[in-house]
Write a protein that holds these residues in place. Structure first.
Motif, PDB file in Angstrom:
ATOM      1  N   GLY A  18      29.541  45.229  40.140  1.00  0.00           N
ATOM      2  CA  GLY A  18      30.244  44.913  39.562  1.00  0.00           C
ATOM      3  C   GLY A  18      30.573  43.496  39.133  1.00  0.00           C
ATOM      4  N   ARG A  20      33.246  42.174  38.341  1.00  0.00           N
ATOM      5  CA  ARG A  20      34.266  40.865  39.069  1.00  0.00           C
ATOM      6  C   ARG A  20      34.350  39.672  40.061  1.00  0.00           C
ATOM      7  N   LYS A  31      27.879  42.025  43.603  1.00  0.00           N
ATOM      8  CA  LYS A  31      28.908  41.901  45.588  1.00  0.00           C
ATOM      9  C   LYS A  31      28.409  41.145  46.613  1.00  0.00           C
ATOM     10  N   GLN A 120      31.647  44.172  52.550  1.00  0.00           N
ATOM     11  CA  GLN A 120      33.137  44.216  52.651  1.00  0.00           C
ATOM     12  C   GLN A 120      33.567  43.290  53.847  1.00  0.00           C
ATOM     13  N   GLU A 155      49.010  49.166  48.603  1.00  0.00           N
ATOM     14  CA  GLU A 155      48.401  49.314  47.431  1.00  0.00           C
ATOM     15  C   GLU A 155      48.031  50.267  46.209  1.00  0.00           C
ATOM     16  N   TYR A 158      43.355  51.623  46.091  1.00  0.00           N
ATOM     17  CA  TYR A 158      42.368  52.665  47.588  1.00  0.00           C
ATOM     18  C   TYR A 158      43.164  54.356  47.326  1.00  0.00           C
ATOM     19  N   ASP A 274      38.055  44.557  51.709  1.00  0.00           N
ATOM     20  CA  ASP A 274      37.319  44.384  50.200  1.00  0.00           C
ATOM     21  C   ASP A 274      36.794  43.731  49.483  1.00  0.00           C
ATOM     22  N   GLY A 276      37.856  41.420  46.728  1.00  0.00           N
ATOM     23  CA  GLY A 276      38.081  42.345  45.302  1.00  0.00           C
ATOM     24  C   GLY A 276      38.311  41.260  44.286  1.00  0.00           C
ATOM     25  N   SER A 277      38.380  40.182  44.044  1.00  0.00           N
ATOM     26  CA  SER A 277      38.718  39.569  43.534  1.00  0.00           C
ATOM     27  C   SER A 277      38.222  38.637  43.349  1.00  0.00           C
ATOM     28  N   GLN A 346      41.238  38.839  37.612  1.00  0.00           N
ATOM     29  CA  GLN A 346      40.732  39.696  36.842  1.00  0.00           C
ATOM     30  C   GLN A 346      39.780  40.376  35.624  1.00  0.00           C
TER      31      GLN A 346
END
Lengths: 364, 364
Positions: A18, A20, A31, A120, A155, A158, A274, A276-277, A346
């Motif tokens: 990733g 991110r 990550k 996660q 969301e 996903y 998750d 994610g950011s 992002q």
């Protein structure tokens, strides 16, 4: 409790590259090797610790990229070398799960296998283990079983799992897997109920997985059988190299889960995230009164709601000072620094794109 | 042109331990060693280059803190070791100037000495040299002569020099030196005219300076004479150590310039700037279309009017990425990072204070 009777294995999926979390994460340092949650330990180590009450280290396999092996082993020093499966190429989840399960099936076809991603965050560990017990019971009876995360927002990032008929109070048949929905559809799922996020957490009997693999992905089945035979003769590495050079890049969802006839879902309200950011990392992090998530050594003067990460390795006396700034992510490594407003975090992908365009892949 | 006839010496003052450019500047790495102007070279090197057309390297002395000697010599490799005077203690400007001038006077009492700070920016070099020629002519005739910077705003941070009677078109008698004024007074000076900023740039005959020193600071005069005698016997270091251990901390302005009877001023409209803050450094720097002053390697995405300084020594491939931020100073060194809005860059002093309070003087 299932774990008292059954032979439980775990497969931790630790591939991924990733961008991110650049510059904290890199192609060579993804990550899961970062401490992004409220714990000071890496996500993969938290994942391992979560599973370690379920089974013993020799029954935990970690599938990761070959180039990530050293970094991954460093995070999990308790595990024997044999626990680590180094994928020569990134080929999505089906090939590496198949490789791991074939190895488990050879040792014990009746083994129950728990597959989880390594990157996660799960807030409610107790509830997670209750859900896992339900899933293990379900899988013991035959069907592949997936944990379905209870959605908390519409969301669109996903895939979803729609539940069908109830099997018992914890477990349902899966009616269907659905791709990432648009906003309107995601809102409808949330209103309607019975839809769960697919977080890639599966439980199944090794033998059941192998026969589903043989049916739905026969080439991959043959491929991992060849790896198994080669392994018995001490030539696993070459066989794996060959398999990954030729096998298709397919997700386990697309390759098997969406095609298999008998599959159950256990709804899991476990405080899943998750991560994610950087924004999410800030939300989960422990913060000072001014809302700053920052190392203790940081000097923060009239600064609020910032996320500060200092991943420099030397010198030990280093400091990050923020004066009069708010709502920023300030991410520092030995060779890179990122400053971006939290709400634009992002856009870090654009930085990675620029670095690639300007031939600075060493920084990506 | 005076320089063709006279024996011109220069004394570059390179003490100082400013915290205004932390973390780029440090106690052990002060402002003059930084490239803060539009040039990629350090301020002290720019100062040296400005003077080098006037005289030869053996006639340029650099007075600096003993602990700064190595870093200072590194910036001026052309100068012989003997050019560097290492002050054992910071004692303001009078003792180090007296030490340097005594040494010059022993060699040539008739020498004309130009004293300049090492950490200022001068935009118009040609005009600077014209003013210097006027000052040299004035000093050749006897009086100590000071360059008076033409004020461009009602600055309350500098001392002022009031000009008196004209001597010729370039030169005036000094009526008086005045301390840093309040705002109203500074505005009045600007309206009235005939007031100039004292930037600490002086020209004088060595012999004139020595007799003024003897009259107004007799103890210091005796002290530097003792250093001179010791130097002739190869024991300068011990004598200097003793002098600086006992001499008072006094500025040359207070000790001599404000007391001497015959002193001239040459008004200097040379684009002078004392580079007092990151804000000023940003103003002077060359910038991209979006107003960013940043290293070429920086990745700037929707970022405007930022000052980015990257003083890390390794690795060479390092990068600073700013996304969606404006009007920030982002200052990076190997062991420290500062993020502060440009308009609050003065508050960097608070960071240094916190570091001292928390026993992290190595970072100051």
């Amino acid at each position: 409790v299932v774990s008292a009777q059954a032979n439980i294995y775990a497969v931790i999926l630790a591939g991924g590259s990733g961008t991110r979390f650049w510059p904290a994460s890199r192609v060579a340092f993804p990550k899961q090797l970062l401490a992004l949650g409220p714990s000071p330990e890496s996500l993969i180590r938290e994942t391992y610790k979560r599973l370690s009450s379920l089974t013993t280290g020799d029954k935990i396999l970690v599938a990761t990229g070959k180039h990530l092996l050293a970094g991954t082993q460093r995070e999990l020093p308790e595990l024997p070398d044999a626990s680590f499966l180094g994928e020569p190429r990134a080929r999505n989840t089906a090939p590496c799960i198949a490789w791991a399960v074939e190895r488990i099936a050879r040792r014990d076809p009746d083994a129950l296998v728990v597959v989880v991603p390594s990157d996660q965050f799960i807030e409610n560990e107790e509830r997670f283990h209750e859900c896992l017990q339900s899933a293990l019971r379900s899988a013991e009876a035959g069907p592949i079983t997936v944990l379905g995360i209870l959605p908390t927002r519409p969301e669109t990032g996903y895939g979803y799992i729609q539940a069908g008929a109830a099997i018992d109070s914890d477990t349902y048949k899966v009616r269907r897997f659905v791709e990432k929905p648009n906003r309107a559809t995601a809102e409808q799922y949330l209103r309607e109920g019975g839809y769960y996020w697919n977080a890639g957490m599966f439980v199944f009997r090794a033998s059941v997985f192998m026969s589903e693999l043989a049916r739905h992905m026969p080439k991959l089945f043959e491929g991992v059988r060849a790896v198994g035979l080669a392994a018995a003769q001490g030539r696993e590495a070459e066989a794996v190299e060959e398999l990954f050079a030729t096998t298709e890049s397919v997700s386990i969802d697309y390759g098997i889960m969406e095609r298999t006839e008998s599959i159950n879902v256990v709804p899991a309200d476990v405080g899943w995230n998750d991560l994610g950011s950087f924004q999410v990392a800030w939300e989960l992090a422990s913060k000072d009164e001014a809302g700053n998530a920052a190392p203790e050594s940081a000097v923060l003067i009239e600064a609020g709601n910032n996320l500060v990460m200092d991943k420099r390795t030397t010198p030990d006396t280093r400091v990050i000072a923020l004066v009069g700034v708010s709502d920023l992510c300030v991410i520092q490594t030995d060779d890179a620094l990122l400053v971006v407003p939290r709400e634009r975090c992002q856009d870090v992908r654009d930085v990675v794109a620029v670095l690639k365009d300007t031939a600075r892949t060493a920084l990506t």
